[in-house]
Design an enzyme around this catalytic site. Structure first.
Site, PDB file in Angstrom:
ATOM      1  N   ARG A  93       0.850  -1.182   0.000  1.00 44.73           N
ATOM      2  CA  ARG A  93       0.000   0.000   0.000  1.00 44.73           C
ATOM      3  C   ARG A  93       0.887   1.234   0.000  1.00 44.73           C
ATOM      4  O   ARG A  93       1.799   1.336   0.831  1.00 44.73           O
ATOM      5  CB  ARG A  93      -0.861  -0.041   1.268  1.00 44.73           C
ATOM      6  CG  ARG A  93      -1.829   1.087   1.392  1.00 44.73           C
ATOM      7  CD  ARG A  93      -2.668   0.935   2.628  1.00 44.73           C
ATOM      8  NE  ARG A  93      -2.013   1.435   3.831  1.00 44.73           N
ATOM      9  CZ  ARG A  93      -2.664   1.834   4.922  1.00 44.73           C
ATOM     10  NH1 ARG A  93      -3.983   1.735   4.972  1.00 44.73           N
ATOM     11  NH2 ARG A  93      -2.019   2.283   5.967  1.00 44.73           N
ATOM     12  N   THR A 148      -0.950   7.669  -0.941  1.00 44.25           N
ATOM     13  CA  THR A 148      -2.275   7.619  -1.600  1.00 44.25           C
ATOM     14  C   THR A 148      -3.191   6.562  -0.990  1.00 44.25           C
ATOM     15  O   THR A 148      -4.389   6.546  -1.273  1.00 44.25           O
ATOM     16  CB  THR A 148      -2.101   7.283  -3.090  1.00 44.25           C
ATOM     17  OG1 THR A 148      -1.504   5.965  -3.176  1.00 44.25           O
ATOM     18  CG2 THR A 148      -1.197   8.284  -3.795  1.00 44.25           C
ATOM     19  N   ASP A 175       2.185  -1.046  12.491  1.00 43.81           N
ATOM     20  CA  ASP A 175       2.490  -1.625  11.181  1.00 43.81           C
ATOM     21  C   ASP A 175       2.815  -3.106  11.371  1.00 43.81           C
ATOM     22  O   ASP A 175       3.868  -3.464  11.907  1.00 43.81           O
ATOM     23  CB  ASP A 175       3.669  -0.878  10.545  1.00 43.81           C
ATOM     24  CG  ASP A 175       3.918  -1.340   9.117  1.00 43.81           C
ATOM     25  OD1 ASP A 175       4.043  -2.560   8.901  1.00 43.81           O
ATOM     26  OD2 ASP A 175       3.971  -0.483   8.217  1.00 43.81           O
ATOM     27  N   ASP A 203       6.171  -4.438   9.868  1.00 47.45           N
ATOM     28  CA  ASP A 203       7.344  -3.993  10.622  1.00 47.45           C
ATOM     29  C   ASP A 203       7.450  -4.744  11.959  1.00 47.45           C
ATOM     30  O   ASP A 203       8.536  -5.136  12.377  1.00 47.45           O
ATOM     31  CB  ASP A 203       7.263  -2.486  10.900  1.00 47.45           C
ATOM     32  CG  ASP A 203       7.511  -1.661   9.637  1.00 47.45           C
ATOM     33  OD1 ASP A 203       7.867  -2.250   8.592  1.00 47.45           O
ATOM     34  OD2 ASP A 203       7.339  -0.434   9.702  1.00 47.45           O
TER      35      ASP A 203
HETATM   36  O1  LIG Z   1      -6.544  -2.254   3.786  1.00 44.55           O
HETATM   37  P1  LIG Z   1      -5.410  -1.430   3.243  1.00 44.55           P
HETATM   38  O2  LIG Z   1      -5.623   0.042   3.477  1.00 44.55           O
HETATM   39  O3  LIG Z   1      -5.113  -1.738   1.808  1.00 44.55           O
HETATM   40  O4  LIG Z   1      -4.115  -1.732   4.100  1.00 44.55           O
HETATM   41  C1  LIG Z   1      -3.789  -2.991   4.587  1.00 44.55           C
HETATM   42  C2  LIG Z   1      -2.495  -3.496   4.000  1.00 44.55           C
HETATM   43  O5  LIG Z   1      -1.383  -2.747   4.511  1.00 44.55           O
HETATM   44  C3  LIG Z   1      -0.436  -3.634   5.104  1.00 44.55           C
HETATM   45  O6  LIG Z   1       0.524  -4.065   4.199  1.00 44.55           O
HETATM   46  P2  LIG Z   1       1.687  -3.106   3.657  1.00 44.55           P
HETATM   47  O7  LIG Z   1       1.232  -2.383   2.437  1.00 44.55           O
HETATM   48  O8  LIG Z   1       2.201  -2.267   4.781  1.00 44.55           O
HETATM   49  O9  LIG Z   1       2.785  -4.139   3.177  1.00 44.55           O
HETATM   50  P3  LIG Z   1       3.706  -5.121   4.059  1.00 44.55           P
HETATM   51  O10 LIG Z   1       2.865  -6.313   4.341  1.00 44.55           O
HETATM   52  O11 LIG Z   1       4.850  -5.414   3.144  1.00 44.55           O
HETATM   53  O12 LIG Z   1       4.117  -4.419   5.312  1.00 44.55           O
HETATM   54  C4  LIG Z   1      -1.305  -4.796   5.541  1.00 44.55           C
HETATM   55  O13 LIG Z   1      -0.578  -5.975   5.785  1.00 44.55           O
HETATM   56  C5  LIG Z   1      -2.282  -4.920   4.419  1.00 44.55           C
HETATM   57  O14 LIG Z   1      -1.791  -5.688   3.334  1.00 44.55           O
HETATM   58  O1  LIG Z   2      -3.000  -0.178  10.903  1.00 43.67           O
HETATM   59  C1  LIG Z   2      -2.454  -0.612   9.873  1.00 43.67           C
HETATM   60  C2  LIG Z   2      -2.936  -0.300   8.580  1.00 43.67           C
HETATM   61  C3  LIG Z   2      -2.299  -0.820   7.502  1.00 43.67           C
HETATM   62  N1  LIG Z   2      -1.229  -1.617   7.678  1.00 43.67           N
HETATM   63  C4  LIG Z   2      -0.752  -1.933   8.901  1.00 43.67           C
HETATM   64  O2  LIG Z   2       0.220  -2.683   9.032  1.00 43.67           O
HETATM   65  N2  LIG Z   2      -1.371  -1.407   9.978  1.00 43.67           N
HETATM   66 MG   LIG Z   3       3.392  -2.737   6.300  1.00 41.79          MG
END
Ligand SMILES: O=P(O)(O)OC[C@H]1O[C@H](OP(=O)(O)OP(=O)(O)O)[C@H](O)[C@@H]1O
Ligand SMILES: O=c1cc[nH]c(=O)[nH]1
Ligand SMILES: [Mg+2]
Length: 212
Positions: free
Chosen positions: A103, A107, A203, A206
Site C-alpha cells: 500500500r 495515496t 504496522d 514492521d
Molecule cells: O486495507 P489497506 O488500506 O489496503 O491496508 C492494509 C495493507 O497494509 C499492510 O501491508 P503493507 O502495504 O504495509 O505491506 P507489508 O505487508 O509489506 O508491510 C497490511 O498488511 C495490508 O496488506
Molecule cells: O493499521 C495498519 C494499517 C495498515 N497496515 C498496517 O500494518 N497497519
Molecule cells: Mg506494512
C-alpha cells in the site's frame, strides 16, 4: 459478505499482547501464529468435505475427508507470510499461492508486485491471509484477482479489521454471488488520517519482521 469477529477469551488475550507496543518481534510472530490457528478453526467451518469410509482396527467407520480440488491458501506478502504456518497447521494439504502487495502510504492505494497463483481456480475455495484490513484496498484487489481466475468463494482471515475496510469490501462485492467472508479477531474503532487502524497494533509487517 459475511463478517465474523471471533469471540473467544484466548483470541482476546493473545490479541491484547499483540497490540502491546512492548511486545518484541519474536513474541509478536509467535502470537500471530497462534491466533491464526484459532481463527482458522472458525474460518474453515465451510470447507468442503466428502463422505469417506475407513477401516478402524475393529470395523468400518463412516467419516469425511477434504474434497477435491483442495483449498488454496494465499498469504499477502509481506505481513501475511507471518500467518501462513498457523494456517497450514490446520490445513496441511492445502495448496499455497502467493500475492505480493504494498500500500502506498501517501495515496493508500494498493499495488501488486508479485503474483504466483494457479491460473485456473474453478471450483476452488480460497483463504486469503492478511493481518490488517484497513481501507480494504489491498484485500479487495486480492479477492478480485482470485474471482477473475474462477475462485468459488473467498474467505479472508485478518487479525484486525476497520469498519471502513469492511464497508468497502461489502460494497465492492455486493454483486458477486459466490461467498465472500471475513474472519477477524476484532473489529476496531476507525482509521486515523494516515489510514492506520485505531487502536490497532501499528504496522504489522514492521512488527513481524523486526523493522521496529
Ligand atoms: O486495507 P489497506 O488500506 O489496503 O491496508 C492494509 C495493507 O497494509 C499492510 O501491508 P503493507 O502495504 O504495509 O505491506 P507489508 O505487508 O509489506 O508491510 C497490511 O498488511 C495490508 O496488506
Ligand atoms: O493499521 C495498519 C494499517 C495498515 N497496515 C498496517 O500494518 N497497519
Ligand atoms: Mg506494512
Amino acid at each position: 459478505m459475511q463478517t465474523l469477529a471471533v469471540d473467544h477469551p484466548l483470541v482476546a488475550h493473545k490479541l491484547t499482547t499483540l497490540r502491546d507496543v512492548r511486545t518484541d518481534s519474536p513474541t509478536f510472530r509467535r502470537l500471530a501464529d497462534e491466533l491464526v490457528t484459532l481463527l482458522a478453526y472458525e474460518a474453515t467451518r465451510d470447507v468442503r468435505v466428502v463422505e469417506a469410509t475407513v477401516k478402524t482396527p475393529l470395523v468400518e467407520a463412516q467419516g469425511v475427508q477434504l474434497a477435491s480440488p483442495k483449498p488454496l491458501v494465499v498469504p499477502i506478502l509481506r505481513a501475511g507470510l507471518g500467518m501462513l504456518d498457523g494456517m497450514t497447521r490446520l490445513l496441511p494439504t492445502a495448496e499455497v499461492g502467493f500475492l505480493g502487495m504494498i500500500r502506498d502510504e501517501g495515496t493508500l492505494q494498493a499495488e501488486t508486485y508479485a503474483t504466483r497463483l494457479p491460473d485456473d481456480l474453478s471450483g476452488r475455495q480460497c483463504y486469503v491471509l492478511d493481518p490488517m484490513l484497513a481501507t480494504g484496498g489491498t484485500l479487495a484487489a486480492a479477492i478480485r484477482l482470485l474471482f477473475e481466475r474462477g475462485a468459488d468463494g473467498v474467505t479472508a482471515i485478518c487479525l484486525l479489521a476497520a469498519p471502513e475496510g469492511l464497508k468497502y469490501l461489502e460494497q465492492a462485492f455486493a454483486d458477486i454471488s459466490a461467498p465472500v467472508r471475513v474472519v477477524t479477531a476484532a473489529i476496531d474503532s476507525h482509521l486515523n488520517e494516515q489510514g492506520f487502524i485505531m487502536p490497532g497494533l501499528g504496522d504489522a509487517g514492521d512488527r513481524l519482521y523486526g523493522a521496529v
